[in-house]
Scaffold this active site. Structure first.
Site, short mmCIF file in Angstrom:
data_model
loop_
_atom_site.label_atom_id
_atom_site.label_comp_id
_atom_site.label_asym_id
_atom_site.label_seq_id
_atom_site.Cartn_x
_atom_site.Cartn_y
_atom_site.Cartn_z
N GLU A 103 7.12 -84.54 98.44
CA GLU A 103 7.52 -85.86 97.92
C GLU A 103 8.82 -85.75 97.13
O GLU A 103 9.69 -86.60 97.23
CB GLU A 103 6.41 -86.41 97.02
CG GLU A 103 5.20 -86.87 97.81
CD GLU A 103 4.00 -87.24 96.95
OE1 GLU A 103 3.14 -87.97 97.46
OE2 GLU A 103 3.91 -86.80 95.79
N LYS A 121 -1.41 -97.89 86.93
CA LYS A 121 -0.47 -96.75 86.91
C LYS A 121 0.65 -96.90 85.86
O LYS A 121 1.33 -95.92 85.56
CB LYS A 121 0.16 -96.58 88.30
CG LYS A 121 -0.82 -96.48 89.46
CD LYS A 121 -1.58 -95.21 89.41
CE LYS A 121 -2.54 -95.02 90.56
NZ LYS A 121 -1.98 -94.92 91.87
#
Ligand code: 5RP
Length: 223
Positions: A103, A121
């Protein structure tokens, strides 16, 4: 609609024909890959992509997204990925799904990184979520001790009672810091430990954060 799906659909609305897209990993990125596949199938979009994990690559191929390798591209236009935590400065913790190294390679080679998330989040300070650190298997016990000296409670990530192995054949050590007040400094300290491959702090990489709420509201934070 599921907030993860709402955030993913919003991110996909920024994608244009001819772009090379980085495909993230996780249950939020899943929805972005699904939506991109749908648009390709309906001939609404013509794109190619690079995936951040073997799992995302598999899903992308299944929904008809053409997959490229780094050897075939110059730069990625936009990457869409999830996060485990994001603060208002767009600093992130990633790697809950174990894909942090790929990533970060994909994010670092993208003109733009769009992070998609549900409201859970978005945090004031990073660190409640244990920071994933990818380490080489050889000598991991010593790397573990050095991480501990940075003030966290480290734990080797397990899967079926055995160490979890990343797509790059490494271990993950999840480091509970509780609160990370200077993410940039911690990032440097962790990556200076021999045996650490990469850590899940993403500093100054995200350009846009799309947060979707249960009531359908969408908040976009940009850099
Ligand atoms: C995987 C990741 C994911 O983006 C992160 O764990 C968020 O996943 P989810 O969308 O399933 O909550 O960093 O390595």
């Amino acid at each position: 609609m599921n907030p993860k799906q709402i955030a993913a659909d919003k991110a996909v609305s920024f994608i244009e024909n001819g772009m090379i897209i980085g495909l993230g990993t996780g249950t939020t990125a899943y929805w972005a890959i699904a939506r991109l596949g749908e648009k390709i199938k309906n001939k609404e979009l013509d794109i190619k992509a690079i995936a951040t994990s073997t799992g995302s690559e598999k899903q992308a191929r299944e929904v008809g997204i053409p997959i490229l390798s780094f050897a075939e591209i110059d730069q990625i236009d936009i990457t869409i990925d999830g996060a485990d935590e994001a603060d208002e400065n767009l600093h992130l913790i990633k790697g809950g799904g174990g894909a942090l190294l790929r990533e970060k390679i994909v994010a670092s080679n993208s003109k733009k990184l769009i992070i998609i998330a549900d409201e859970s989040k978005l945090v004031k300070h990073l660190g409640k979520f244990s920071l994933p650190v990818e380490v080489v298997v050889f000598g991991w016990e010593k790397t573990f001790q050095k991480l501990q000296l940075l003030g966290c409670v480290p734990k080797v990530r397990l899967e079926n009672n055995k160490p979890f192995i990343t797509d790059n054949s490494n271990y993950i050590i999840d480091c509970a810091f509780n609160e990370i007040l200077d993410p940039a400094e911690l990032h440097e300290k962790i990556n200076a430990i021999v045996g650490v491959v990469e850590n899940g702090l993403f500093i100054n990489l995200a350009s846009k954060l799309i947060v979707a709420y249960k009531d359908g509201e969408v908040k976009i934070i940009e850099k």
